[in-house]
Motif scaffolding. Structure first.
Motif, PDB file in Angstrom:
ATOM      1  N   ILE A 203     -18.001  19.279  21.542  1.00  0.00           N
ATOM      2  CA  ILE A 203     -18.482  18.078  20.882  1.00  0.00           C
ATOM      3  C   ILE A 203     -19.600  18.491  19.929  1.00  0.00           C
ATOM      4  O   ILE A 203     -20.438  19.327  20.268  1.00  0.00           O
ATOM      5  CB  ILE A 203     -18.963  17.015  21.896  1.00  0.00           C
ATOM      6  CG1 ILE A 203     -19.353  15.728  21.181  1.00  0.00           C
ATOM      7  CG2 ILE A 203     -20.093  17.539  22.750  1.00  0.00           C
ATOM      8  CD1 ILE A 203     -19.614  14.568  22.126  1.00  0.00           C
ATOM      9  N   VAL A 204     -19.568  17.938  18.742  1.00  0.00           N
ATOM     10  CA  VAL A 204     -20.617  18.207  17.757  1.00  0.00           C
ATOM     11  C   VAL A 204     -21.296  16.865  17.467  1.00  0.00           C
ATOM     12  O   VAL A 204     -20.688  15.962  16.906  1.00  0.00           O
ATOM     13  CB  VAL A 204     -20.046  18.812  16.453  1.00  0.00           C
ATOM     14  CG1 VAL A 204     -21.156  19.004  15.431  1.00  0.00           C
ATOM     15  CG2 VAL A 204     -19.338  20.119  16.736  1.00  0.00           C
TER      16      VAL A 204
ATOM     17  N   ALA B  49     -18.061  21.513  13.020  1.00  0.00           N
ATOM     18  CA  ALA B  49     -16.985  20.683  13.569  1.00  0.00           C
ATOM     19  C   ALA B  49     -15.632  21.069  12.975  1.00  0.00           C
ATOM     20  O   ALA B  49     -14.627  21.123  13.694  1.00  0.00           O
ATOM     21  CB  ALA B  49     -17.284  19.205  13.312  1.00  0.00           C
ATOM     22  N   ALA B  50     -15.615  21.345  11.683  1.00  0.00           N
ATOM     23  CA  ALA B  50     -14.357  21.745  11.043  1.00  0.00           C
ATOM     24  C   ALA B  50     -13.835  23.054  11.634  1.00  0.00           C
ATOM     25  O   ALA B  50     -12.635  23.195  11.889  1.00  0.00           O
ATOM     26  CB  ALA B  50     -14.554  21.889   9.530  1.00  0.00           C
ATOM     27  N   GLN B  51     -14.735  23.991  11.861  1.00  0.00           N
ATOM     28  CA  GLN B  51     -14.340  25.270  12.442  1.00  0.00           C
ATOM     29  C   GLN B  51     -13.823  25.103  13.873  1.00  0.00           C
ATOM     30  O   GLN B  51     -12.961  25.860  14.325  1.00  0.00           O
ATOM     31  CB  GLN B  51     -15.516  26.256  12.418  1.00  0.00           C
ATOM     32  CG  GLN B  51     -15.948  26.679  11.036  1.00  0.00           C
ATOM     33  CD  GLN B  51     -14.876  27.481  10.316  1.00  0.00           C
ATOM     34  OE1 GLN B  51     -14.222  28.332  10.900  1.00  0.00           O
ATOM     35  NE2 GLN B  51     -14.695  27.196   9.039  1.00  0.00           N
ATOM     36  N   ALA B  52     -14.365  24.113  14.583  1.00  0.00           N
ATOM     37  CA  ALA B  52     -13.962  23.869  15.967  1.00  0.00           C
ATOM     38  C   ALA B  52     -12.799  22.881  16.058  1.00  0.00           C
ATOM     39  O   ALA B  52     -12.319  22.592  17.155  1.00  0.00           O
ATOM     40  CB  ALA B  52     -15.151  23.327  16.760  1.00  0.00           C
TER      41      ALA B  52
ATOM     42  N   ALA C 281     -26.448  17.443   8.591  1.00  0.00           N
ATOM     43  CA  ALA C 281     -25.114  16.831   8.507  1.00  0.00           C
ATOM     44  C   ALA C 281     -24.117  17.812   7.910  1.00  0.00           C
ATOM     45  O   ALA C 281     -22.993  17.952   8.412  1.00  0.00           O
ATOM     46  CB  ALA C 281     -25.170  15.553   7.671  1.00  0.00           C
ATOM     47  N   LYS C 282     -24.519  18.487   6.868  1.00  0.00           N
ATOM     48  CA  LYS C 282     -23.635  19.458   6.217  1.00  0.00           C
ATOM     49  C   LYS C 282     -23.266  20.580   7.189  1.00  0.00           C
ATOM     50  O   LYS C 282     -22.092  20.948   7.303  1.00  0.00           O
ATOM     51  CB  LYS C 282     -24.320  20.031   4.972  1.00  0.00           C
ATOM     52  CG  LYS C 282     -23.466  20.985   4.193  1.00  0.00           C
ATOM     53  CD  LYS C 282     -24.179  21.471   2.949  1.00  0.00           C
ATOM     54  CE  LYS C 282     -23.337  22.475   2.191  1.00  0.00           C
ATOM     55  NZ  LYS C 282     -24.010  22.996   1.006  1.00  0.00           N
TER      56      LYS C 282
ATOM     57  N   ILE D   3     -19.927  13.691  15.489  1.00  0.00           N
ATOM     58  CA  ILE D   3     -20.456  12.367  15.797  1.00  0.00           C
ATOM     59  C   ILE D   3     -21.891  12.311  15.290  1.00  0.00           C
ATOM     60  O   ILE D   3     -22.735  13.126  15.679  1.00  0.00           O
ATOM     61  CB  ILE D   3     -20.429  12.095  17.306  1.00  0.00           C
ATOM     62  CG1 ILE D   3     -18.983  12.162  17.810  1.00  0.00           C
ATOM     63  CG2 ILE D   3     -21.074  10.752  17.632  1.00  0.00           C
ATOM     64  CD1 ILE D   3     -18.859  12.140  19.314  1.00  0.00           C
ATOM     65  N   GLU D   4     -22.161  11.344  14.421  1.00  0.00           N
ATOM     66  CA  GLU D   4     -23.501  11.205  13.857  1.00  0.00           C
ATOM     67  C   GLU D   4     -24.324  10.228  14.687  1.00  0.00           C
ATOM     68  O   GLU D   4     -23.889   9.115  14.974  1.00  0.00           O
ATOM     69  CB  GLU D   4     -23.431  10.693  12.420  1.00  0.00           C
ATOM     70  CG  GLU D   4     -24.807  10.512  11.794  1.00  0.00           C
ATOM     71  CD  GLU D   4     -24.746   9.987  10.371  1.00  0.00           C
ATOM     72  OE1 GLU D   4     -25.797  10.009   9.712  1.00  0.00           O
ATOM     73  OE2 GLU D   4     -23.671   9.554   9.923  1.00  0.00           O
TER      74      GLU D   4
END
Length: 62
Positions: free
Chosen positions: A6-7, A24-27, A17-18, A32-33
């Motif tokens: 979970i990110v 998250a993309a790599q995982a 955020a960046k 989730i913000e």
């Protein structure tokens, strides 16, 4: 072995955020913000840093 990833992030200026979106993309997960009310932090990063430092030193959230 099954792994759960979970990110979750909060980003005052957008830099975190960046980074969170890239992680998250790599995982292969959706980040989730965390959000806070607009008046939670000062727009002045130095004032926000001073408040954070005080909270760390006193272990007090206020």
């Amino acid at each position: 072995m099954l792994k759960h990833i979970i990110v979750v992030y909060y980003s005052w200026s957008g830099n975190t955020a960046k980074a969170a979106r890239e992680i998250a993309a790599q995982a292969h997960v959706s980040p989730i913000e965390l959000t806070v009310a607009d008046d939670t932090f000062s727009a002045d990063m130095y004032a926000t840093a001073t408040i954070a430092q005080h909270q760390i030193e006193t272990r007090c959230p206020n």
